[in-house]
Design an enzyme around this catalytic site. Sequence first.
Site, PDB file in Angstrom:
ATOM      1  CG  MET A   8      -1.860  -1.250   1.234  1.00  0.00           C
ATOM      2  SD  MET A   8      -2.728  -1.584  -0.326  1.00  0.00           S
ATOM      3  CE  MET A   8      -4.188  -0.574  -0.050  1.00  0.00           C
ATOM      4  NE  ARG A   9       5.366   2.349   2.344  1.00  0.00           N
ATOM      5  CZ  ARG A   9       5.181   3.348   3.196  1.00  0.00           C
ATOM      6  NH1 ARG A   9       5.579   4.549   2.896  1.00  0.00           N
ATOM      7  NH2 ARG A   9       4.593   3.142   4.367  1.00  0.00           N
ATOM      8  CB  ILE A  15       6.681   1.836  -7.066  1.00  0.00           C
ATOM      9  CG1 ILE A  15       6.019   0.551  -6.540  1.00  0.00           C
ATOM     10  CG2 ILE A  15       8.094   1.566  -7.567  1.00  0.00           C
ATOM     11  CD1 ILE A  15       6.731  -0.131  -5.394  1.00  0.00           C
ATOM     12  CG  HIS A  37      -6.585  -1.435  -7.810  1.00  0.00           C
ATOM     13  ND1 HIS A  37      -6.144  -0.767  -6.679  1.00  0.00           N
ATOM     14  CD2 HIS A  37      -7.796  -0.915  -8.109  1.00  0.00           C
ATOM     15  CE1 HIS A  37      -7.058   0.133  -6.331  1.00  0.00           C
ATOM     16  NE2 HIS A  37      -8.069   0.060  -7.179  1.00  0.00           N
TER      17      HIS A  37
HETATM   18  C1  GAR Z   1      -5.806  -7.258  -2.429  1.00  0.00           C
HETATM   19  O1  GAR Z   1      -7.199  -7.348  -2.542  1.00  0.00           O
HETATM   20  C2  GAR Z   1      -5.260  -6.277  -3.452  1.00  0.00           C
HETATM   21  O2  GAR Z   1      -6.017  -6.234  -4.624  1.00  0.00           O
HETATM   22  C3  GAR Z   1      -5.336  -4.983  -2.710  1.00  0.00           C
HETATM   23  O3  GAR Z   1      -4.965  -5.297  -1.391  1.00  0.00           O
HETATM   24  C4  GAR Z   1      -5.408  -6.613  -1.091  1.00  0.00           C
HETATM   25  C5  GAR Z   1      -4.289  -7.367  -0.415  1.00  0.00           C
HETATM   26  O4  GAR Z   1      -4.768  -8.569   0.089  1.00  0.00           O
HETATM   27  N1  GAR Z   1      -4.470  -4.011  -3.281  1.00  0.00           N
HETATM   28  C6  GAR Z   1      -4.751  -2.716  -3.395  1.00  0.00           C
HETATM   29  O5  GAR Z   1      -5.775  -2.212  -2.985  1.00  0.00           O
HETATM   30  C7  GAR Z   1      -3.675  -1.899  -4.097  1.00  0.00           C
HETATM   31  N2  GAR Z   1      -4.130  -0.589  -4.407  1.00  0.00           N
HETATM   32  P1  GAR Z   1      -3.759  -9.697   0.591  1.00  0.00           P
HETATM   33  O6  GAR Z   1      -2.771  -9.032   1.549  1.00  0.00           O
HETATM   34  O7  GAR Z   1      -4.635 -10.674   1.325  1.00  0.00           O
HETATM   35  O8  GAR Z   1      -3.071 -10.288  -0.612  1.00  0.00           O
END
Ligand code: GAR
Length: 195
Positions: free
Chosen positions: A93-94, A96, A112
């Site tokens: 969540m950062r 790059i 995403h």
């Molecule tokens: C996932 O649903 C991914 O799509 C989202 O974080 C979750 C991580 O889940 N990513 C974002 O929102 C990126 N902007 P996880 O830690 O169980 O893999």
Amino acid sequence: MSHKTKLAIFASGTGSNYDAIMAAINNGLLEAEVAILVCDRPNAAVIEKAKKKQTPIFSFDPKQYSAKADFEREIIQQLCVKGVEWIILAGYMRLIGQTLLNRYEGKIINIHPSLLPSFPGLDAIGQAIEAGVKLTGVTIHYVDAGMDTGQIIAQAPVTISEDMSKADLQSAIQKVEHQLYPTIIKQLINRGKQL
Ligand code: GAR
């Protein structure tokens, strides 16, 4: 023995996508090796998952650095030691920064939980519910300097039904993510091998 492509997984949270990628490797779908897990939250659940599976871990606290370039340089050092070829963002969540982008351009992908360009950024699932859309989904894209703006590689739809809670929608989306991410990683790796 054929070459196993070396991946770095970057994660900040639960690590269910890390688990799904590891499962795809272990059951032979994906011919790759997760050479390192990079995590920017030292207490994240994904770290315990990686310890259990004996994936090497580089975890760091961004607050200990004065600039993004400083910790990204350290990440690059770690990746170079491991011979990492692809960076797989899985709930990292950062944004790059340019340091990593310059070194790994075209080799960083992200997953995403929406059909981009709809609902970029934080809480994409909540944004979709709030907007009242009937269809959302999952996007896998190359990473550039923007927030979820890189070139789209693959998308899959998820229907939002009347009676769905946010938790229901999240689990429906994650189910799709866990199938789609290993499949697309496999395609990208194989494309690289043919070059
Ligand atoms: C996932 O649903 C991914 O799509 C989202 O974080 C979750 C991580 O889940 N990513 C974002 O929102 C990126 N902007 P996880 O830690 O169980 O893999």
